[in-house]
Design a protein around this motif. Structure first.
Motif, PDB file in Angstrom:
ATOM      1  N   TRP A  74       0.842  -1.210   0.000  1.00 57.04           N
ATOM      2  CA  TRP A  74       0.000   0.000   0.000  1.00 57.04           C
ATOM      3  C   TRP A  74       0.874   1.256   0.000  1.00 57.04           C
ATOM      4  O   TRP A  74       0.563   2.242   0.652  1.00 57.04           O
ATOM      5  CB  TRP A  74      -0.924   0.019   1.224  1.00 57.04           C
ATOM      6  CG  TRP A  74      -1.946  -1.066   1.215  1.00 57.04           C
ATOM      7  CD1 TRP A  74      -3.032  -1.148   0.405  1.00 57.04           C
ATOM      8  CD2 TRP A  74      -1.981  -2.212   2.059  1.00 57.04           C
ATOM      9  NE1 TRP A  74      -3.753  -2.289   0.695  1.00 57.04           N
ATOM     10  CE2 TRP A  74      -3.124  -2.968   1.708  1.00 57.04           C
ATOM     11  CE3 TRP A  74      -1.162  -2.689   3.080  1.00 57.04           C
ATOM     12  CZ2 TRP A  74      -3.466  -4.146   2.338  1.00 57.04           C
ATOM     13  CZ3 TRP A  74      -1.493  -3.876   3.701  1.00 57.04           C
ATOM     14  CH2 TRP A  74      -2.637  -4.592   3.324  1.00 57.04           C
ATOM     15  N   GLU A 113       1.501   3.621  -2.255  1.00 60.36           N
ATOM     16  CA  GLU A 113       0.919   4.869  -2.766  1.00 60.36           C
ATOM     17  C   GLU A 113      -0.016   5.501  -1.746  1.00 60.36           C
ATOM     18  O   GLU A 113       0.027   6.707  -1.523  1.00 60.36           O
ATOM     19  CB  GLU A 113       0.199   4.632  -4.098  1.00 60.36           C
ATOM     20  CG  GLU A 113       1.127   4.520  -5.277  1.00 60.36           C
ATOM     21  CD  GLU A 113       2.054   5.718  -5.447  1.00 60.36           C
ATOM     22  OE1 GLU A 113       1.570   6.869  -5.491  1.00 60.36           O
ATOM     23  OE2 GLU A 113       3.274   5.515  -5.520  1.00 60.36           O
ATOM     24  N   GLU A 114      -0.855   4.685  -1.139  1.00 56.66           N
ATOM     25  CA  GLU A 114      -1.754   5.196  -0.101  1.00 56.66           C
ATOM     26  C   GLU A 114      -0.952   5.726   1.082  1.00 56.66           C
ATOM     27  O   GLU A 114      -1.268   6.778   1.647  1.00 56.66           O
ATOM     28  CB  GLU A 114      -2.700   4.085   0.352  1.00 56.66           C
ATOM     29  CG  GLU A 114      -3.781   4.537   1.288  1.00 56.66           C
ATOM     30  CD  GLU A 114      -4.763   3.429   1.641  1.00 56.66           C
ATOM     31  OE1 GLU A 114      -5.532   3.642   2.593  1.00 56.66           O
ATOM     32  OE2 GLU A 114      -4.767   2.364   0.996  1.00 56.66           O
ATOM     33  N   ASP A 143       0.560   9.142   0.274  1.00 50.88           N
ATOM     34  CA  ASP A 143      -0.428  10.221   0.386  1.00 50.88           C
ATOM     35  C   ASP A 143      -0.507  10.715   1.829  1.00 50.88           C
ATOM     36  O   ASP A 143      -0.505  11.918   2.095  1.00 50.88           O
ATOM     37  CB  ASP A 143      -1.820   9.746  -0.056  1.00 50.88           C
ATOM     38  CG  ASP A 143      -1.922   9.508  -1.553  1.00 50.88           C
ATOM     39  OD1 ASP A 143      -1.085  10.038  -2.316  1.00 50.88           O
ATOM     40  OD2 ASP A 143      -2.853   8.786  -1.968  1.00 50.88           O
TER      41      ASP A 143
END
Length: 174
Positions: A63, A65-66, A69
């Motif tokens: 995860w 990319e999440e 962020d």
């Protein structure tokens, strides 16, 4: 969440645990959706050391990319201005190739340590650059030019950024 993961979280969050990073790595390798959500909550929490360890754990998951962020949101949060460097440092554990604009913003608006680390990433990471990426970077650059947080560093950043932007534009003018 299974008991093994729960025990790993307890160890990672224990302020007396000298090997907390080892437990963070183990959580990252075993993390399920529930563990990921808990790690994200901890990244947004008040204890920056646990937040840092949680970032490290997230770097081991799929995860990323999440997680990025969330991490960039924490980096740009004014309340973390003094701790930005630690959060920028953990970015070395992630694939930043799609995050040129975020790293560029840290370089422009981060504290000294964060900006220095971001400059290293800008120099070392092979970013995926598109014309849209360049336009976004120019937008942040223009904002910086009109609102420099450190007016003394304006000349230095100008000498570094303008050739960088020009070189990127030339990639697409051929």
């Amino acid at each position: 969440m299974d008991q093994d993961l729960e025990r790993l979280f307890e160890k990672m969050c224990d302020p007396n645990e000298s090997d907390a990073y080892v437990f963070a790595d183990k959580i990252g390798l075993k993390a399920d959706e529930v563990a990921k959500n808990r790690l994200i909550e901890l990244v947004n929490g008040e204890d920056w050391e646990i937040a840092y360890l949680s970032c490290r754990a997230l770097s081991k998951t799929h995860w990323q990319e999440e997680a990025l962020d969330v991490i960039f949101k924490v980096i740009f949060d004014r309340k973390n201005k003094k701790r930005q460097g630690a959060f920028v440092q953990i970015l070395e554990e992630f694939d930043l190739s799609q995050r040129f604009v975020d790293v560029f913003k840290v370089y422009l608006f981060g504290n000294f340590k964060a900006s220095t680390l971001a400059k290293d990433y800008l120099d070392q990471v092979e970013f995926d650059i598109t014309p849209r990426t360049i336009r976004k970077a120019e937008k942040h650059w223009n904002h910086y030019l009109h609102n420099p947080e450190e007016p003394d560093s304006l000349a230095i950043k100008k000498a570094e950024v303008e050739p960088m932007l020009l070189e990127m534009k030339e990639l697409f003018s051929e």
